[in-house]
Design a protein around this motif. Structure first.
Motif, PDB file in Angstrom:
ATOM      1  N   THR A  12       0.835  -1.204   0.000  1.00 33.91           N
ATOM      2  CA  THR A  12       0.000   0.000   0.000  1.00 33.91           C
ATOM      3  C   THR A  12       0.867   1.251   0.000  1.00 33.91           C
ATOM      4  OG1 THR A  12      -1.741  -1.177   1.209  1.00 33.91           O
ATOM      5  CG2 THR A  12      -1.837   1.229   1.213  1.00 33.91           C
ATOM      6  N   LYS A  13       1.879   1.266   0.842  1.00 33.28           N
ATOM      7  CA  LYS A  13       2.784   2.423   0.913  1.00 33.28           C
ATOM      8  C   LYS A  13       3.533   2.613  -0.402  1.00 33.28           C
ATOM      9  CE  LYS A  13       5.183   2.957   4.717  1.00 33.28           C
ATOM     10  NZ  LYS A  13       6.053   2.640   5.875  1.00 33.28           N
ATOM     11  N   GLU A  14       3.964   1.504  -1.003  1.00 41.56           N
ATOM     12  CA  GLU A  14       4.680   1.576  -2.275  1.00 41.56           C
ATOM     13  C   GLU A  14       3.796   2.158  -3.372  1.00 41.56           C
ATOM     14  OE1 GLU A  14       6.942  -1.417  -5.455  1.00 41.56           O
ATOM     15  OE2 GLU A  14       6.270  -2.171  -3.503  1.00 41.56           O
ATOM     16  N   ALA A  15       2.538   1.695  -3.438  1.00 38.40           N
ATOM     17  CA  ALA A  15       1.612   2.214  -4.450  1.00 38.40           C
ATOM     18  C   ALA A  15       1.310   3.691  -4.201  1.00 38.40           C
ATOM     19  CB  ALA A  15       0.317   1.397  -4.442  1.00 38.40           C
ATOM     20  N   LEU A  16       1.118   4.054  -2.945  1.00 40.18           N
ATOM     21  CA  LEU A  16       0.853   5.464  -2.607  1.00 40.18           C
ATOM     22  C   LEU A  16       2.011   6.355  -3.055  1.00 40.18           C
ATOM     23  CD1 LEU A  16      -0.734   5.065   0.938  1.00 40.18           C
ATOM     24  CD2 LEU A  16      -1.859   6.105  -1.045  1.00 40.18           C
ATOM     25  N   MET A  17       3.240   5.880  -2.857  1.00 39.46           N
ATOM     26  CA  MET A  17       4.399   6.675  -3.258  1.00 39.46           C
ATOM     27  C   MET A  17       4.464   6.827  -4.781  1.00 39.46           C
ATOM     28  SD  MET A  17       5.890   7.988  -0.747  1.00 39.46           S
ATOM     29  CE  MET A  17       7.067   8.745  -1.867  1.00 39.46           C
ATOM     30  N   LYS A  18       4.088   5.772  -5.506  1.00 32.19           N
ATOM     31  CA  LYS A  18       4.086   5.866  -6.967  1.00 32.19           C
ATOM     32  C   LYS A  18       3.070   6.900  -7.436  1.00 32.19           C
ATOM     33  CE  LYS A  18       5.691   1.157  -7.933  1.00 32.19           C
ATOM     34  NZ  LYS A  18       5.344  -0.175  -8.477  1.00 32.19           N
ATOM     35  N   PHE A  19       1.877   6.875  -6.838  1.00 29.88           N
ATOM     36  CA  PHE A  19       0.871   7.880  -7.176  1.00 29.88           C
ATOM     37  C   PHE A  19       1.351   9.281  -6.794  1.00 29.88           C
ATOM     38  CE2 PHE A  19      -2.446   4.412  -7.071  1.00 29.88           C
ATOM     39  CZ  PHE A  19      -2.901   4.611  -8.361  1.00 29.88           C
ATOM     40  N   TYR A  20       1.908   9.394  -5.618  1.00 32.76           N
ATOM     41  CA  TYR A  20       2.339  10.701  -5.103  1.00 32.76           C
ATOM     42  C   TYR A  20       3.444  11.295  -5.973  1.00 32.76           C
ATOM     43  CZ  TYR A  20       3.883  14.197  -1.674  1.00 32.76           C
ATOM     44  OH  TYR A  20       4.211  15.367  -1.031  1.00 32.76           O
ATOM     45  N   ASN A  21       4.466  10.490  -6.282  1.00 30.76           N
ATOM     46  CA  ASN A  21       5.578  10.996  -7.099  1.00 30.76           C
ATOM     47  C   ASN A  21       5.108  11.357  -8.502  1.00 30.76           C
ATOM     48  OD1 ASN A  21       7.450  10.696  -5.031  1.00 30.76           O
ATOM     49  ND2 ASN A  21       7.953   8.582  -5.623  1.00 30.76           N
ATOM     50  N   SER A  22       4.197  10.550  -9.051  1.00 26.92           N
ATOM     51  CA  SER A  22       3.660  10.852 -10.381  1.00 26.92           C
ATOM     52  C   SER A  22       2.857  12.144 -10.354  1.00 26.92           C
ATOM     53  CB  SER A  22       2.785   9.695 -10.858  1.00 26.92           C
ATOM     54  OG  SER A  22       2.248   9.966 -12.132  1.00 26.92           O
ATOM     55  N   PHE A  23       2.112  12.358  -9.261  1.00 31.86           N
ATOM     56  CA  PHE A  23       1.336  13.590  -9.118  1.00 31.86           C
ATOM     57  C   PHE A  23       2.262  14.805  -9.062  1.00 31.86           C
ATOM     58  CE2 PHE A  23      -0.293  16.740  -6.037  1.00 31.86           C
ATOM     59  CZ  PHE A  23      -1.399  17.200  -6.734  1.00 31.86           C
ATOM     60  N   ILE A  24       3.341  14.709  -8.297  1.00 31.51           N
ATOM     61  CA  ILE A  24       4.285  15.819  -8.173  1.00 31.51           C
ATOM     62  C   ILE A  24       4.936  16.137  -9.515  1.00 31.51           C
ATOM     63  CG2 ILE A  24       6.448  16.580  -7.092  1.00 31.51           C
ATOM     64  CD1 ILE A  24       4.052  16.530  -5.177  1.00 31.51           C
TER      65      ILE A  24
END
Length: 425
Positions: free
Chosen positions: A381-393
């Motif tokens: 879950t944390k890994e997926a959240l980071m992928k979404f977050y970094n892509s958003f940034i």
């Protein structure tokens, strides 16, 4: 054009996933050589679904719900007893009485609580068959009364018959009955489907499971789908200031559990990997336990609880979000199921974060279509959240990554497969 009778208890209910499958089938089946005539019950508090310029007829029958009838009688009887007996010892129901009532329900709700639909549906179906030169029947469960009706029509008129099991009958892991009822229910299923030409399910795993009970039957997987009319290409999120995830639907008493999500976000914030000011969670539908859970993880400032809104608005919210959140029960019984919400998400054309059981039909679909990530552990879950977050940034707004395989899950494809099966019988 050849005509087919569609026996569908769920059809007019706007928000029911079952209704969407069957309405979509009726809407597009004529494109594949079969004109459907739909027999549905007239339900109280459920308006007739409004259609325009569609190539099918929908005919309503009378209907009396067995469970409502007996529950209301039981309530009236209980109220009378409470009124006539002022003893404080009678304030709470007797557990033996409750158990007896449950056993009575097992008997009188056999094979289901919609069994009183049989007679009016049979009467109307016979008229439709004889007047319209019907060549085939499609019955869909739940309820299984639909299949009982179709079986008796098959025996009388010798029509082609597809029995569509949106959920399995005896092999449904979430349906529990007494040993005696299970015995008779299994015999009823085997006897009923002995007359069916083809059985259909909604996932490959359901087909594999059903084949064990009906080893000599032709069983086909016909997945549900989204209506292409619900698709808007290149959807752009309204909120570009935050990475917002949207969830719309029921939490089913906590079975659809946001704990992993909340805990993962909290840990990432504490680790300094994401800023709480750049993320938000929007929940539409029931809010059971959400506020307390958000407080428990100290993230209530990013959890927005909106309550229930009309389904039409839900569809728009899903198209306007940065990412969509899908919660399913983290239980091995979920392997064979696909939540109907996933088809709405495919139509919304937005990235998806799915949290649920580690393997199964849902994970396979998400990976095949590349619409997002399916996770089952805290670290995932944390890994997926980071992928979404970094892509958003890096790419605000978040980009949709679905591939061409998304097109395989339209309700037109569902109708085409039913048409081919009817032609092959």
């Amino acid at each position: 054009m050849k005509k087919v009778l569609l026996i569908a208890f769920y059809f007019n209910q706007t928000n029911e996933i079952a209704s969407k499958r069957l309405r979509g089938l009726a809407k597009y089946l004529s494109q594949f050589g079969w004109e459907p005539i739909v027999v549905v019950p007239k339900l109280d508090n459920t308006p007739s679904y409004q259609y325009s310029n569609l190539d099918f007829k929908s005919i309503e029958t009378d209907y009396e719900d067995m469970l409502d009838k007996w529950i209301n009688k039981f309530k009236r009887s209980s109220n009378n007893k409470q009124t006539n007996n002022n003893s404080p010892n009678n304030k709470d129901p007797n557990p033996l009485i409750s158990k007896a009532a449950s056993l009575v329900g097992e008997i009188f709700a056999y094979p289901d609580g919609m069994k009183y639909w049989y007679e009016p549906a049979m009467e109307l179906s016979k008229e439709v068959i004889e007047i319209n030169n019907i060549e085939a029947i499609i019955s869909s469960s739940w309820p299984v009364t639909s299949h009982i009706i179709a079986k008796d029509l098959k025996k009388e008129y010798n029509l082609k018959w597809i029995a569509d099991l949106r959920d399995l009958w005896n092999l449904n892991p979430y349906v529990k009955h007494t040993f005696i009822r299970n015995h008779f229910e299994k015999k009823l299923e085997i006897e009923t489907f002995r007359y069916a030409d083809v059985l259909t399910t909604t996932t490959e795993l359901s087909t594999e499971t059903l084949q064990k009970l009906h080893p000599n039957k032709q069983i086909c997987t016909v997945m549900s789908g989204y209506d292409i009319e619900d698709i808007t290409e290149n959807n752009i999120p309204k909120n570009n200031e935050k990475l917002n995830f949207t969830y719309a639907g029921s939490l089913y008493g906590g079975k659809r559990d946001p704990n992993l999500l909340f805990k993962g976000i909290k840990q990432l914030i504490d680790e300094g990997k994401i800023f709480s000011s750049l993320i938000s969670l929007d929940f539409y539908g029931d809010n059971e336990g959400l506020e307390n859970l958000a407080k428990e993880y100290n993230i209530e400032e990013i959890v927005n609880i909106h309550g229930s809104i009309p389904h039409k608005e839900v569809l728009e919210k899903q198209k306007e979000t940065q990412a969509l959140l899908l919660l399913s029960w983290n239980n091995k019984n979920e392997k064979m199921f696909l939540p109907g919400k996933i088809y709405e998400y495919l139509a919304a054309k937005r990235p998806v974060l799915s949290i649920g059981y580690k393997e199964g039909s849902l994970k396979d679909l998400i990976e095949k279509t590349n619409i997002g990530y399916h996770v089952s552990t805290l670290e995932q879950t944390k890994e997926a959240l980071m992928k979404f977050y970094n892509s958003f940034i890096e790419n605000n707004p978040l980009k949709y990554t679905g591939n061409q395989k998304v097109n395989n899950y339209s309700i037109i494809s569902t109708a085409q497969k039913f048409g081919k099966i009817l032609d092959s019988i």
